[in-house]
Design a protein around this motif. Structure first.
Motif, PDB file in Angstrom:
ATOM      1  N   UNK A 104       0.583  -1.248  -0.225  1.00  0.00           N
ATOM      2  CA  UNK A 104      -0.157  -0.067  -0.114  1.00  0.00           C
ATOM      3  C   UNK A 104       0.834   1.191   0.109  1.00  0.00           C
ATOM      4  N   UNK A 105       0.642   2.194  -1.146  1.00  0.00           N
ATOM      5  CA  UNK A 105       1.541   3.141  -1.132  1.00  0.00           C
ATOM      6  C   UNK A 105       0.667   4.483  -0.415  1.00  0.00           C
ATOM      7  N   UNK A 106       1.224   4.739   0.826  1.00  0.00           N
ATOM      8  CA  UNK A 106       0.580   5.843   1.630  1.00  0.00           C
ATOM      9  C   UNK A 106       1.134   7.213   1.431  1.00  0.00           C
ATOM     10  N   UNK A 160      -7.098   2.530  -3.952  1.00  0.00           N
ATOM     11  CA  UNK A 160      -8.077   1.195  -3.904  1.00  0.00           C
ATOM     12  C   UNK A 160      -7.177   0.254  -4.785  1.00  0.00           C
ATOM     13  N   UNK A 161      -6.478   0.805  -6.022  1.00  0.00           N
ATOM     14  CA  UNK A 161      -5.897  -0.350  -6.707  1.00  0.00           C
ATOM     15  C   UNK A 161      -4.812  -1.229  -6.135  1.00  0.00           C
ATOM     16  N   UNK A 162      -4.374  -0.587  -4.976  1.00  0.00           N
ATOM     17  CA  UNK A 162      -3.400  -1.128  -4.340  1.00  0.00           C
ATOM     18  C   UNK A 162      -3.929  -2.475  -3.739  1.00  0.00           C
ATOM     19  N   UNK A 170     -10.184  -8.497 -12.555  1.00  0.00           N
ATOM     20  CA  UNK A 170      -8.810  -8.617 -11.978  1.00  0.00           C
ATOM     21  C   UNK A 170      -8.680  -8.169 -10.511  1.00  0.00           C
ATOM     22  N   UNK A 171      -9.882  -8.038 -10.063  1.00  0.00           N
ATOM     23  CA  UNK A 171     -10.060  -7.329  -8.644  1.00  0.00           C
ATOM     24  C   UNK A 171      -9.490  -8.571  -7.569  1.00  0.00           C
ATOM     25  N   UNK A 191     -14.200  -6.918  -3.503  1.00  0.00           N
ATOM     26  CA  UNK A 191     -13.226  -5.466  -3.640  1.00  0.00           C
ATOM     27  C   UNK A 191     -13.410  -4.554  -2.511  1.00  0.00           C
ATOM     28  N   UNK A 192     -14.584  -4.357  -2.357  1.00  0.00           N
ATOM     29  CA  UNK A 192     -15.146  -3.319  -1.189  1.00  0.00           C
ATOM     30  C   UNK A 192     -14.504  -3.800   0.183  1.00  0.00           C
TER      31      UNK A 192
END
Ligand code: GCU
Length: 383
Positions: A104-106, A160-162, A170-171, A191-192
Motif C-alpha cells: 500500500x503506497x501511503x 484502492x487499486x493497491x 482482475x479484482x 473488492x469493497x
C-alpha cells in the motif's frame, strides 16, 4: 443469462418520492432472539456482533484479520513541503501472508509545526491517483491537502487499486491473493472489503508513527470509496470518525426505499464489489436481514458524517438522511444525543455537529472543498 441480465437492467430506477414503496426496516435494537436491547452492554455483547455478522455474511464478506507480518518503509520524505508548512511522508505498507504480499503506497502531509501527534484524515482514494499528488503539481478539491494542513490536521491517502483493482476480471489480483480461500466462500471478501481491509492496515501503520495521533483518525471515502469507509469503520473500532461522501446504495442510503440505484443494478454493474450472497437480494430488498441504518449503528458512538449532492439522486440523499435518523437510538445508548432535525435540511445547510452529521451540497456527485470544510468542522466540534 443474457436474458436475465437484460431483465435486471430493464428495472427502471425510481426518482419519484411518491413511488417509494411502503417498507419496514429491520429493528436495530432487537436481538435475533427477540429481546429488546436496552443497554450499551447488551448492544456491545449481543446485538452489535449479530449485526456485524449479518453484514459480513450477506453483503461485504468476511474481514480476515490474520497476516504473517507487516513492514513499513519510508520511501520519501520532505520536511519542508507545502511551502514549509508540512512534512510529506510517503510510506510503503507491505503486508505478507502465505508467501504473498501486497503493498500500500501511503501519502501523508503532516502539519510542520505540530507540538504533538496530529489527528489525521485518511482518504480511501477511488479516483485518479492525480487527486492525491504528493508533488502538489496537481491540486484537487477531492483531497485538499493545503486546506486540511492549514486547519491543523494531517491528511493521508492510499489508492484502492493497491488492494483490489476495481474491475470484475482482475479484482482478485491484490489482497485476495493473500486470502485465496475468500474467493471460494459465498460470504468471502470482495473488492469493497479489500479496500476497507487496506484502511485497517494503514491504521496499523499509524499506530507506529509518532507524528500521528492514532486515536484521532477519520477514515474518508467518496462514493464506492465511501461504502468502503463505512465498512472499515464498522469493522475496525480504532477509527475515531467516519466520513462517507455520496456513498448511496450499499453505502449510507437505505436499500428498502428503492430510490435511485438499487441492489440488482449495483450487483450487475459491479459484481466484484460485494459477496455472492448479496446477489440473492436483487429485486428483493425486503428480504435483507439488515438495512444500511444498521451499518451506521455499528459505528456508534463515534461521529459519522454522511453527505450527498443535490443533483446526485442516484445516491438517494433522503434515504441517506433517513438511515442516519434510524441509527439515532443506538447512539443514544451511549448517551450521544443526535442533533439531526426530523426532516432533511435544505440544500447547502450543513449539519456538521457530532455525533451524526449530514449535508446535501448543491451540485454534482463529487467531493469538494465545501465538503471537506464541513468534515473539518465535525472534527473540531467533537467532544
Ligand atoms: C456508480 C455506482 C455507485 C457508486 C459510484 C461511484 O455510479 O453505481 O454505486 O457509488 O459509481 O463510485 O462514483
Amino acid at each position: 443469462l443474457l436474458l436475465l441480465t437484460c431483465l435486471t437492467n430493464s428495472v427502471a430506477q425510481n426518482y419519484d418520492e411518491a413511488k417509494v414503496p411502503a417498507y419496514t426496516l429491520p429493528e436495530v435494537l432487537k436481538t435475533a432472539a427477540g429481546k429488546e436491547v436496552t443497554s450499551k452492554k447488551m448492544w456491545e455483547e449481543v446485538r452489535r456482533p449479530e449485526i456485524l455478522r449479518l453484514f459480513e455474511d450477506n453483503i461485504y464478506g468476511q474481514m480476515p484479520k490474520d497476516y504473517d507480518s507487516i513492514r513499513y518503509t519510508l520511501k520519501n520524505e520532505d520536511k519542508a513541503a507545502l511551502n514549509g508548512k508540512a512534512r510529506l511522508k510517503e510510506v510503503i505498507v507491505q503486508v505478507f501472508r502465505n508467501k504473498k504480499s501486497v503493498q500500500i503506497h501511503l501519502v501523508m502531509f503532516i502539519p510542520g509545526n505540530a507540538a504533538k501527534p496530529s489527528p489525521v484524515f485518511v482518504l480511501i482514494n477511488n479516483r485518479g491517483k492525480d487527486n492525491t499528488d504528493p508533488t502538489r503539481k496537481v491540486k484537487s478539491g477531492f483531497w485538499p491537502a493545503e486546506m486540511v494542513i492549514d486547519s491543523g490536521y494531517a491528511i493521508a491517502a492510499f489508492h484502492v487499486s493497491d488492494l483490489a483493482p476495481d474491475n470484475k476480471d482482475t479484482f482478485m489480483n491484490g489482497v485476495l491473493q493473500l486470502y485465496p480461500e475468500q474467493l471460494e466462500a459465498d460470504n468471502g471478501m470482495r473488492a469493497i472489503g479489500a479496500w476497507a481491509w487496506g484502511a485497517s492496515r494503514v491504521m496499523d501503520y499509524f499506530e507506529n508513527d509518532k507524528d500521528i495521533d492514532a486515536k484521532n483518525v477519520a477514515v474518508v471515502g467518496h462514493s464506492r470509496g465511501g461504502k468502503a469507509s463505512l465498512w472499515a469503520a464498522a469493522q475496525d473500532r480504532r477509527f475515531a470518525v467516519c466520513v462517507t461522501n455520496c456513498s448511496g446504495n450499499t453505502g449510507a442510503a437505505l436499500a428498502r426505499r428503492q430510490f435511485g440505484e438499487r441492489i440488482a443494478r449495483i450487483n450487475t454493474t459491479f459484481p466484484h464489489w460485494f459477496n455472492n450472497n448479496y446477489k440473492k437480494f436483487n429485486n428483493n430488498e425486503n428480504d435483507l436481514p439488515v438495512d444500511q441504518h444498521m451499518l451506521i449503528a455499528l459505528i456508534a458512538p463515534r461521529p459519522l458524517y454522511a453527505t450527498n449532492a443535490s443533483k446526485d439522486l442516484w445516491a438517494d440523499p433522503t434515504g441517506t438522511f433517513l438511515a442516519l435518523k434510524n441509527a439515532e437510538k443506538t447512539y443514544a445508548l451511549y448517551g450521544r444525543r443526535s442533533k439531526l432535525p426530523v426532516n432533511p435540511p435544505a440544500i447547502n445547510v450543513p449539519l456538521s455537529q457530532p455525533p451524526l452529521a449530514y449535508h446535501n451540497r448543491e451540485g454534482e456527485h463529487d467531493m469538494t472543498a465545501y465538503d471537506w470544510g464541513n468534515f473539518i468542522r465535525l472534527m473540531k466540534s467533537r467532544p
